[in-house]
Design a protein around this motif. Structure first.
Motif, mmCIF file in Angstrom:
data_model
loop_
_atom_site.group_PDB
_atom_site.id
_atom_site.type_symbol
_atom_site.label_atom_id
_atom_site.label_comp_id
_atom_site.label_asym_id
_atom_site.label_seq_id
_atom_site.Cartn_x
_atom_site.Cartn_y
_atom_site.Cartn_z
ATOM 1 N N GLY A 93 0.787 -1.229 0.000
ATOM 2 C CA GLY A 93 0.000 0.000 0.000
ATOM 3 C C GLY A 93 0.818 1.277 0.000
ATOM 4 O O GLY A 93 0.272 2.362 -0.148
ATOM 5 N N LEU A 94 2.126 1.161 0.191
ATOM 6 C CA LEU A 94 2.992 2.340 0.211
ATOM 7 C C LEU A 94 3.659 2.503 -1.146
ATOM 8 O O LEU A 94 3.894 1.526 -1.847
ATOM 9 C CB LEU A 94 4.052 2.203 1.301
ATOM 10 C CG LEU A 94 3.533 1.997 2.730
ATOM 11 C CD1 LEU A 94 4.690 1.760 3.677
ATOM 12 C CD2 LEU A 94 2.690 3.188 3.176
ATOM 13 N N VAL A 95 3.987 3.735 -1.494
ATOM 14 C CA VAL A 95 4.654 4.006 -2.760
ATOM 15 C C VAL A 95 5.793 4.995 -2.539
ATOM 16 O O VAL A 95 5.856 5.686 -1.518
ATOM 17 C CB VAL A 95 3.674 4.563 -3.825
ATOM 18 C CG1 VAL A 95 2.620 3.539 -4.170
ATOM 19 C CG2 VAL A 95 3.036 5.852 -3.367
ATOM 20 N N GLY A 96 6.664 5.042 -3.520
ATOM 21 C CA GLY A 96 7.725 6.045 -3.547
ATOM 22 C C GLY A 96 8.640 6.013 -2.338
ATOM 23 O O GLY A 96 9.018 4.955 -1.833
ATOM 24 N N GLU A 97 9.007 7.210 -1.881
ATOM 25 C CA GLU A 97 9.959 7.360 -0.770
ATOM 26 C C GLU A 97 9.441 6.755 0.528
ATOM 27 O O GLU A 97 10.214 6.207 1.323
ATOM 28 C CB GLU A 97 10.320 8.836 -0.571
ATOM 29 C CG GLU A 97 11.116 9.431 -1.723
ATOM 30 C CD GLU A 97 12.429 8.710 -1.947
ATOM 31 O OE1 GLU A 97 13.137 8.382 -0.968
ATOM 32 O OE2 GLU A 97 12.757 8.454 -3.124
ATOM 33 N N ALA A 115 20.595 -11.526 8.534
ATOM 34 C CA ALA A 115 20.240 -11.580 7.111
ATOM 35 C C ALA A 115 21.279 -10.810 6.297
ATOM 36 O O ALA A 115 22.040 -10.004 6.832
ATOM 37 C CB ALA A 115 18.855 -10.975 6.891
ATOM 38 N N VAL A 116 21.280 -11.057 4.997
ATOM 39 C CA VAL A 116 22.191 -10.372 4.079
ATOM 40 C C VAL A 116 21.370 -9.531 3.110
ATOM 41 O O VAL A 116 20.430 -10.037 2.483
ATOM 42 C CB VAL A 116 23.051 -11.382 3.293
ATOM 43 C CG1 VAL A 116 23.898 -10.683 2.241
ATOM 44 C CG2 VAL A 116 23.916 -12.191 4.240
ATOM 45 N N HIS A 117 21.718 -8.250 3.005
ATOM 46 C CA HIS A 117 21.098 -7.343 2.032
ATOM 47 C C HIS A 117 21.785 -7.588 0.697
ATOM 48 O O HIS A 117 22.973 -7.317 0.554
ATOM 49 C CB HIS A 117 21.292 -5.902 2.508
ATOM 50 C CG HIS A 117 20.804 -4.870 1.548
ATOM 51 N ND1 HIS A 117 21.198 -3.563 1.633
ATOM 52 C CD2 HIS A 117 19.971 -4.924 0.490
ATOM 53 C CE1 HIS A 117 20.631 -2.863 0.674
ATOM 54 N NE2 HIS A 117 19.876 -3.676 -0.040
ATOM 55 N N VAL A 118 21.062 -8.115 -0.279
ATOM 56 C CA VAL A 118 21.640 -8.432 -1.582
ATOM 57 C C VAL A 118 21.722 -7.181 -2.447
ATOM 58 O O VAL A 118 22.760 -6.868 -3.015
ATOM 59 C CB VAL A 118 20.836 -9.546 -2.289
ATOM 60 C CG1 VAL A 118 21.349 -9.791 -3.691
ATOM 61 C CG2 VAL A 118 20.890 -10.833 -1.460
ATOM 62 N N GLN A 119 20.620 -6.466 -2.552
ATOM 63 C CA GLN A 119 20.588 -5.232 -3.336
ATOM 64 C C GLN A 119 19.270 -4.525 -3.080
ATOM 65 O O GLN A 119 18.344 -5.107 -2.524
ATOM 66 C CB GLN A 119 20.764 -5.501 -4.827
ATOM 67 C CG GLN A 119 19.630 -6.293 -5.464
ATOM 68 C CD GLN A 119 19.845 -6.508 -6.952
ATOM 69 O OE1 GLN A 119 20.310 -5.615 -7.651
ATOM 70 N NE2 GLN A 119 19.520 -7.694 -7.428
ATOM 71 N N THR A 120 19.185 -3.291 -3.470
ATOM 72 C CA THR A 120 17.933 -2.557 -3.442
ATOM 73 C C THR A 120 17.524 -2.304 -4.883
ATOM 74 O O THR A 120 18.308 -1.765 -5.674
ATOM 75 C CB THR A 120 18.086 -1.223 -2.685
ATOM 76 O OG1 THR A 120 18.476 -1.503 -1.332
ATOM 77 C CG2 THR A 120 16.782 -0.438 -2.683
ATOM 78 N N LEU A 121 16.322 -2.750 -5.227
ATOM 79 C CA LEU A 121 15.775 -2.505 -6.555
ATOM 80 C C LEU A 121 14.830 -1.315 -6.450
ATOM 81 O O LEU A 121 13.792 -1.396 -5.790
ATOM 82 C CB LEU A 121 15.040 -3.741 -7.072
ATOM 83 C CG LEU A 121 15.893 -4.998 -7.215
ATOM 84 C CD1 LEU A 121 15.037 -6.201 -7.584
ATOM 85 C CD2 LEU A 121 16.992 -4.788 -8.244
ATOM 86 N N PHE A 122 15.217 -0.219 -7.059
ATOM 87 C CA PHE A 122 14.449 1.017 -6.946
ATOM 88 C C PHE A 122 13.278 1.022 -7.916
ATOM 89 O O PHE A 122 13.320 0.388 -8.970
ATOM 90 C CB PHE A 122 15.371 2.222 -7.188
ATOM 91 C CG PHE A 122 16.432 2.347 -6.136
ATOM 92 C CD1 PHE A 122 16.153 2.915 -4.903
ATOM 93 C CD2 PHE A 122 17.714 1.862 -6.369
ATOM 94 C CE1 PHE A 122 17.128 3.012 -3.921
ATOM 95 C CE2 PHE A 122 18.695 1.958 -5.395
ATOM 96 C CZ PHE A 122 18.412 2.541 -4.171
ATOM 97 N N ALA A 123 12.234 1.750 -7.557
ATOM 98 C CA ALA A 123 11.036 1.856 -8.377
ATOM 99 C C ALA A 123 11.384 2.352 -9.775
ATOM 100 O O ALA A 123 12.308 3.141 -9.961
ATOM 101 C CB ALA A 123 10.032 2.795 -7.717
ATOM 102 N N ASP A 124 10.619 1.834 -10.754
ATOM 103 C CA ASP A 124 10.746 2.312 -12.133
ATOM 104 C C ASP A 124 9.334 2.528 -12.676
ATOM 105 O O ASP A 124 8.376 2.573 -11.906
ATOM 106 C CB ASP A 124 11.573 1.342 -12.985
ATOM 107 C CG ASP A 124 11.005 -0.073 -13.018
ATOM 108 O OD1 ASP A 124 9.773 -0.243 -12.842
ATOM 109 O OD2 ASP A 124 11.780 -1.011 -13.227
ATOM 110 N N ASP A 125 9.193 2.604 -13.959
ATOM 111 C CA ASP A 125 7.876 2.857 -14.552
ATOM 112 C C ASP A 125 6.895 1.703 -14.363
ATOM 113 O O ASP A 125 5.693 1.900 -14.493
ATOM 114 C CB ASP A 125 8.024 3.141 -16.051
ATOM 115 C CG ASP A 125 8.723 4.456 -16.330
ATOM 116 O OD1 ASP A 125 8.705 5.343 -15.436
ATOM 117 O OD2 ASP A 125 9.301 4.598 -17.421
#
Length: 144
Positions: A93-97, A115-125
């Motif tokens: 239900g949350l979006v963006g920042e 846990a291990v942080h693999v990567q952050t996939l940022f929002a796109d179109d």
């Protein structure tokens, strides 16, 4: 028409109790009571033959809604990418920042648990942000 079936999710792992307790912390799950006739899990474990002690463990959703998670010891380690993984829905239900901030906060909490942080996939179109991670034995999951 068939009815919905109950199911559990099974993890192959090296240390079932350790991994189960990690997932209890991730999901808010609990360790169920020991089997009938035993006051504690330690008492149950000591009743088992030495070669099977600690070979499995489980955790459950205390509300009874989510599936049971079952962890079984296997001799081999993980060698390829998981074909199935859990999406831990912390940003629904949350979006963006606002969504990204919630995902990053949960990521930091889980990294502190091992846990291990693999990567952050940022929002796109097409997609909102998500964070692929690994549990304490390398099993993949996503914060979504």
């Amino acid at each position: 028409m068939s009815s919905v079936k109950q199911f559990q999710v099974t993890f192959d792992c090296k240390e079932p109790e350790r991994v189960a307790r990690f997932w209890c912390e991730v999901l808010g799950y609990v360790v169920p009571p020991p089997p009938a006739g035993f006051d504690t899990w330690d008492e149950f474990t000591l009743s088992q033959p030495p070669e099977t002690r600690g070979s499995w463990f489980a955790c459950v959703d205390p509300s009874g809604v989510g599936p049971r998670l079952y962890f079984q010891r296997v001799p081999e380690g993980r060698v390829v990418k998981n074909r199935v993984h859990l999406d831990v829905r912390v940003g629904t239900g949350l979006v963006g920042e606002e969504r990204l901030a919630v995902l990053e906060a949960e990521c930091a909490r889980l990294v502190a648990l091992g846990a291990v942080h693999v990567q952050t996939l940022f929002a796109d179109d097409e997609n909102e942000s998500c964070i692929p991670m690994q549990d304490i034995e390398g099993n993949e999951f996503c914060l979504d």
